[in-house]
Design an enzyme around this catalytic site. Structure first.
Site, PDB file in Angstrom:
ATOM      1  N   LYS A  56       0.819  -1.218   0.000  1.00  0.00           N
ATOM      2  CA  LYS A  56       0.000   0.000   0.000  1.00  0.00           C
ATOM      3  C   LYS A  56       0.851   1.265   0.000  1.00  0.00           C
ATOM      4  O   LYS A  56       0.391   2.330  -0.387  1.00  0.00           O
ATOM      5  CB  LYS A  56      -0.947   0.004   1.206  1.00  0.00           C
ATOM      6  CG  LYS A  56      -2.045  -1.055   1.135  1.00  0.00           C
ATOM      7  CD  LYS A  56      -3.333  -0.487   0.682  1.00  0.00           C
ATOM      8  CE  LYS A  56      -4.553  -1.389   0.715  1.00  0.00           C
ATOM      9  NZ  LYS A  56      -4.438  -2.778   1.085  1.00  0.00           N
ATOM     10  N   SER A 309       1.474 -10.016  -0.266  1.00  0.00           N
ATOM     11  CA  SER A 309       1.137  -8.586  -0.263  1.00  0.00           C
ATOM     12  C   SER A 309       1.319  -7.871   1.073  1.00  0.00           C
ATOM     13  O   SER A 309       1.385  -6.647   1.092  1.00  0.00           O
ATOM     14  CB  SER A 309      -0.303  -8.403  -0.739  1.00  0.00           C
ATOM     15  OG  SER A 309      -1.180  -9.176   0.063  1.00  0.00           O
TER      16      SER A 309
END
Ligand SMILES: *Cc1c(COP(=O)(O)O)cnc(C)c1O
Length: 334
Positions: A56, A309
């Protein structure tokens, strides 16, 4: 299904230049055990080693750097308690701005203090995520802060897409890319990069069975609401927004398939990451490994890149999963 998409390969290349030196280029390493299991090279993209513990940071950094100086000076705002909140706090501080992160009173203290430690101005308001979001809108209207949403924003998607550029450079013969999907910012960006550079490479999205908003929306042909349930893959929770502007169209057009995983399969993915690869990965970050172990990726015809991730999992929960629990949230769901 036509017309140009909201984020192009040029946008992603521009983002890569812009955020270069501000985010890590994470390694892509071969997994011996998954390679043996699948009969092809399997590369793990260790994005959970990214600063703040998830990809992110790429989108948040690109979004902050894309702002004109006066807007950056006023500050950015979001209502995320998770990885987007962490990333935006860090990105804003690094660029001399400040992030205001709005959260409800129900958010646990450890999450609040973590985001505060990253330099954010944390505002605790109301009893729900919706009330936190209302506070965001008030700060935008009254104080001129700039909202940076977690996924449905062109600069955020372009930033996440830089991960796709790295994969193609690190694994030029990649045939299949496995990418976690929630709001679809990561999948949209990665798929845009991969399909521009290697159109024949398949991009397969992965998410949990419980509350798979993008999958339900793609199936319905328009953004739809789904019921939310607690999951090991908590970073994959939440809807895609009924007024989705960017990620729905991109995911529908660019992603080849979305595969759903049970809680037990996600738990097995987390255990494999730790036991075989010595990697601590949160549930959302383990869905690619989970899909390979569960045999849910069909027609394997060449090297596979698996995006890990994120790593921001509660350590007590991680320990329980490592000790063999397969569905820690079952009682809450029943
Ligand atoms: C946000 C997040 C995802 C999903 O990304 P989207 O862009 O919302 O699809 C996957 N894994 C982790 C660790 C995340 O933080």
């Amino acid at each position: 299904m036509s017309g140009s998409l909201p984020v192009t390969i040029e946008d992603i290349e521009t983002a890569a230049h812009r955020i270069s030196g501000r985010v890590l280029t994470t390694p892509l390493v071969p997994s011996a055990s998954l390679g043996k299991l699948c009969g092809v090279t399997v590369g793990l993209k260790l994005e959970h080693h990214q600063t703040t513990g998830s990809f992110k940071l790429r989108g948040a950094t690109n979004a902050v750097l894309s702002l004109p100086a006066d807007e950056r000076a006023r500050g950015v705002v979001a209502a995320s308690t998770g990885n987007h909140g962490r990333a935006l706090a860090h990105a804003a501080k690094a660029e001399g701005s400040v992030a205001t992160i709005c959260m409800s009173r129900l958010v646990p203290e450890n999450k609040v203090s973590e985001i505060r430690r990253l330099g954010a101005d944390v505002r605790i308001v109301g009893k729900s995520q919706d009330e936190a979001q209302e506070e965001v809108e008030r700060l935008v209207a009254d104080k001129g802060l700039v909202m940076v949403p977690p996924f449905d924003h062109p600069a955020v998607v372009a930033g996440q897409g830089t991960l796709g550029l790295e994969i193609v450079e690190q694994m030029p013969d990649v045939a299949i890319v496995l990418v976690p999907v929630s709001g679809g910012g990561l999948a949209a960006g990665v798929a845009a990069a991969i399909k521009a550079r290697k159109p024949a490479t398949r991009v397969i999205g992965l998410t949990m069975e419980r509350g798979a908003a993008m999958k339900a929306s793609v199936d319905a042909g328009k953004p739809v609401l789904v019921e939310e349930y607690p999951s090991l893959a908590d970073s994959l929770g939440g809807g895609i927004g009924l007024d989705n502007h960017v990620t729905f169209r991109m995911c529908r057009e660019l992603i080849d398939d979305i595969v759903l995983l049970t809680e037990a399969e996600i738990a097995a993915g987390m255990r494999h990451a730790y036991a075989e690869e010595r990697e601590v990965v949160e549930g959302a970050g383990a869905v690619g490994i989970a899909a390979l172990i569960a045999g849910k990726i069909k027609n394997i015809d060449g090297p596979i890149a698996v995006i890990l991730s994120g790593r921001n999992v509660d350590m007590g929960l991680h320990l329980r999963v490592m000790n063999g629990e397969t569905d820690p949230f079952r009682e809450e769901t029943a």
